[in-house]
Design an enzyme around this catalytic site. Sequence first.
Site, mmCIF file in Angstrom:
data_model
loop_
_atom_site.group_PDB
_atom_site.id
_atom_site.type_symbol
_atom_site.label_atom_id
_atom_site.label_comp_id
_atom_site.label_asym_id
_atom_site.label_seq_id
_atom_site.Cartn_x
_atom_site.Cartn_y
_atom_site.Cartn_z
ATOM 1 N N GLY A 49 -12.786 -12.955 7.056
ATOM 2 C CA GLY A 49 -13.001 -11.518 6.889
ATOM 3 C C GLY A 49 -13.083 -11.087 5.428
ATOM 4 O O GLY A 49 -14.033 -10.393 5.024
ATOM 5 N N ALA A 50 -12.121 -11.515 4.627
ATOM 6 C CA ALA A 50 -12.090 -11.090 3.222
ATOM 7 C C ALA A 50 -13.288 -11.666 2.463
ATOM 8 O O ALA A 50 -13.937 -10.979 1.675
ATOM 9 C CB ALA A 50 -10.782 -11.542 2.576
ATOM 10 N N MET A 79 -1.391 -19.782 -0.219
ATOM 11 C CA MET A 79 -0.558 -18.624 0.137
ATOM 12 C C MET A 79 0.842 -19.094 0.533
ATOM 13 O O MET A 79 0.994 -20.202 1.062
ATOM 14 C CB MET A 79 -1.213 -17.896 1.323
ATOM 15 C CG MET A 79 -0.663 -16.523 1.595
ATOM 16 S SD MET A 79 -1.404 -15.815 3.069
ATOM 17 C CE MET A 79 -3.018 -15.407 2.473
ATOM 18 N N GLY A 91 -4.881 -11.806 -7.690
ATOM 19 C CA GLY A 91 -5.161 -11.202 -6.390
ATOM 20 C C GLY A 91 -4.627 -9.784 -6.284
ATOM 21 O O GLY A 91 -5.135 -8.969 -5.501
ATOM 22 N N ARG A 129 -14.484 -24.525 5.024
ATOM 23 C CA ARG A 129 -14.062 -25.696 5.819
ATOM 24 C C ARG A 129 -14.963 -25.825 7.053
ATOM 25 O O ARG A 129 -15.454 -26.884 7.371
ATOM 26 C CB ARG A 129 -12.597 -25.498 6.214
ATOM 27 C CG ARG A 129 -12.019 -26.590 7.045
ATOM 28 C CD ARG A 129 -10.559 -26.340 7.295
ATOM 29 N NE ARG A 129 -10.316 -25.086 8.011
ATOM 30 C CZ ARG A 129 -9.118 -24.630 8.334
ATOM 31 N NH1 ARG A 129 -8.044 -25.318 7.994
ATOM 32 N NH2 ARG A 129 -8.976 -23.504 8.993
ATOM 33 N N LYS A 186 -9.006 -5.206 11.809
ATOM 34 C CA LYS A 186 -10.155 -4.833 10.987
ATOM 35 C C LYS A 186 -11.485 -4.844 11.747
ATOM 36 O O LYS A 186 -12.359 -4.030 11.463
ATOM 37 C CB LYS A 186 -10.264 -5.754 9.768
ATOM 38 C CG LYS A 186 -9.249 -5.442 8.680
ATOM 39 C CD LYS A 186 -9.516 -6.310 7.471
ATOM 40 C CE LYS A 186 -8.596 -5.941 6.323
ATOM 41 N NZ LYS A 186 -8.893 -6.670 5.094
ATOM 42 N N ASP A 235 -12.924 -3.741 0.512
ATOM 43 C CA ASP A 235 -12.466 -5.040 -0.010
ATOM 44 C C ASP A 235 -13.453 -5.643 -1.019
ATOM 45 O O ASP A 235 -13.042 -6.131 -2.076
ATOM 46 C CB ASP A 235 -12.271 -6.043 1.141
ATOM 47 C CG ASP A 235 -10.986 -5.795 1.907
ATOM 48 O OD1 ASP A 235 -10.039 -5.226 1.328
ATOM 49 O OD2 ASP A 235 -10.920 -6.184 3.085
ATOM 50 N N GLU A 268 -20.446 -24.025 9.459
ATOM 51 C CA GLU A 268 -21.347 -23.107 10.187
ATOM 52 C C GLU A 268 -21.101 -21.663 9.760
ATOM 53 O O GLU A 268 -22.041 -20.862 9.660
ATOM 54 C CB GLU A 268 -21.134 -23.200 11.713
ATOM 55 C CG GLU A 268 -21.488 -24.546 12.331
ATOM 56 C CD GLU A 268 -20.425 -25.609 12.079
ATOM 57 O OE1 GLU A 268 -19.245 -25.245 11.837
ATOM 58 O OE2 GLU A 268 -20.778 -26.812 12.092
ATOM 59 N N ASN A 319 -11.629 -1.501 6.660
ATOM 60 C CA ASN A 319 -10.248 -1.513 6.152
ATOM 61 C C ASN A 319 -9.777 -0.122 5.742
ATOM 62 O O ASN A 319 -8.616 0.047 5.367
ATOM 63 C CB ASN A 319 -10.089 -2.508 4.983
ATOM 64 C CG ASN A 319 -10.603 -1.948 3.679
ATOM 65 O OD1 ASN A 319 -11.514 -1.130 3.654
ATOM 66 N ND2 ASN A 319 -10.017 -2.375 2.573
ATOM 67 N N SER A 353 0.805 -1.225 0.000
ATOM 68 C CA SER A 353 0.000 0.000 0.000
ATOM 69 C C SER A 353 0.843 1.282 0.000
ATOM 70 O O SER A 353 0.503 2.226 -0.726
ATOM 71 C CB SER A 353 -0.969 -0.005 1.182
ATOM 72 O OG SER A 353 -1.876 -1.074 1.022
HETATM 73 P P1 ATR Z 1 -9.009 -13.319 6.052
HETATM 74 O O1 ATR Z 1 -9.303 -12.164 6.938
HETATM 75 O O2 ATR Z 1 -7.797 -13.133 5.182
HETATM 76 O O3 ATR Z 1 -10.204 -13.738 5.261
HETATM 77 P P2 ATR Z 1 -9.467 -15.399 7.957
HETATM 78 O O4 ATR Z 1 -10.597 -14.600 8.485
HETATM 79 O O5 ATR Z 1 -8.530 -16.036 8.911
HETATM 80 O O6 ATR Z 1 -8.572 -14.520 6.992
HETATM 81 O O7 ATR Z 1 -10.079 -16.524 6.965
HETATM 82 C C1 ATR Z 1 -9.323 -17.506 6.398
HETATM 83 C C2 ATR Z 1 -10.223 -18.395 5.532
HETATM 84 O O8 ATR Z 1 -9.447 -19.430 4.964
HETATM 85 C C3 ATR Z 1 -11.330 -19.094 6.316
HETATM 86 O O9 ATR Z 1 -12.462 -19.246 5.497
HETATM 87 C C4 ATR Z 1 -10.696 -20.448 6.637
HETATM 88 O O10 ATR Z 1 -11.613 -21.496 6.872
HETATM 89 P P3 ATR Z 1 -12.205 -21.748 8.368
HETATM 90 O O11 ATR Z 1 -13.279 -20.730 8.568
HETATM 91 O O12 ATR Z 1 -12.724 -23.133 8.342
HETATM 92 O O13 ATR Z 1 -11.047 -21.574 9.317
HETATM 93 C C5 ATR Z 1 -9.979 -20.698 5.346
HETATM 94 N N1 ATR Z 1 -8.891 -21.667 5.477
HETATM 95 C C6 ATR Z 1 -7.706 -21.495 6.094
HETATM 96 N N2 ATR Z 1 -6.943 -22.610 6.008
HETATM 97 C C7 ATR Z 1 -7.681 -23.525 5.309
HETATM 98 C C8 ATR Z 1 -7.463 -24.871 4.869
HETATM 99 N N3 ATR Z 1 -6.319 -25.511 5.126
HETATM 100 N N4 ATR Z 1 -8.442 -25.479 4.178
HETATM 101 C C9 ATR Z 1 -9.595 -24.854 3.901
HETATM 102 N N5 ATR Z 1 -9.866 -23.577 4.282
HETATM 103 C C10 ATR Z 1 -8.936 -22.933 4.984
#
Ligand code: ATR
Length: 289
Positions: free
Chosen positions: A134-135, A203, A249, A155, A71, A107, A158, A92, A22
């Site tokens: 969050g994103a 990532m 991205g 994953r 955030k 975002d 809920e 943000n 940024s």
């Molecule tokens: P951000 O703010 O960047 O969105 P975050 O709020 O931590 O970061 O969200 C990360 C996302 O990646 C979530 O949807 C997470 O799934 P969970 O809600 O089940 O934790 C997902 N994520 C992270 N690691 C994962 C993995 N190994 N397999 C599938 N989803 C994953």
Amino acid sequence: MSINGKTRVCAIIGDPVEHSLSPVMHNAAFQKLGLNLVYVAFKVTKDGLKDAISGARSLGLRGLNVTMPHKNAVIYYLDEVDSTAKTIGAVNTILNNQEKLVGYNTDGKGAMIALQENGISTEEKKMLLLGAGGAAKAIAFQAAQEVEELVIVNRTSEKAEQLAKMLGKNFGNKVNGRKLSDEVLKQELETTDILVNATSVGMHPSVNSSPVPSDLLHSDLCVMDIIYNPLETKLAKDAKAVGAKVVSGLDMLLYQGAVAFEIWTNCPAPVDVMKKAALDKLAEQGDIH
Ligand code: ATR
């Protein structure tokens, strides 16, 4: 650009922030338009957030970008929060508008503009969104207002279901939440037009991981991965290999920044200049881990 007594400051606050793109993006844009603004990065820990915001207030900063881990928490320290950011529960971007701190979330808009600018229309389309963090929430909120059908898979099912319920209530269109599995991806991808990865899978350093088995991808898909480290994720590579259209991205990062720039300056953002600055910085760093 010469810094003088009238220079106003914008900044990103977060932890970590050292590798943020940024500062280079916004400084290039300020310079291009000859604006007397400068953009810096401040590392702010969770415990320091309250003081950082009161510091921004007393120092008369023009605007802030807010990144992990602030955030959500930052909302408590603002004077106003726009309706999108309030519904998402995350800010943000902050504008210091005559000493009133107003929170926004750019975002979701950034993601939708990135699609548009790559020639991808969201109208009458089905979007499959991976993730409910969050994103993902910010993207889902914007997408639910544009697409015909939105399916959120996560994953933790809920979180996807809750988000879908909230959006369904707000916008009344077709939004579903499901648990991430290969079977669900297979079912949903057959009829999906736009696939967005908003999970952290792929990532750095897990550059060989993808949230979607490559054999489920097809050439009618548009794929946007919001990860920009690496610049081309495994998902993006796999999508390209089957002839799908791919949006980087970096474009989402660019356009969320462009929307923030416009909030602070009331000027159209020079996106080409901002993108070049970001790409140059990435090239200079070799990578951004
Ligand atoms: P951000 O703010 O960047 O969105 P975050 O709020 O931590 O970061 O969200 C990360 C996302 O990646 C979530 O949807 C997470 O799934 P969970 O809600 O089940 O934790 C997902 N994520 C992270 N690691 C994962 C993995 N190994 N397999 C599938 N989803 C994953």
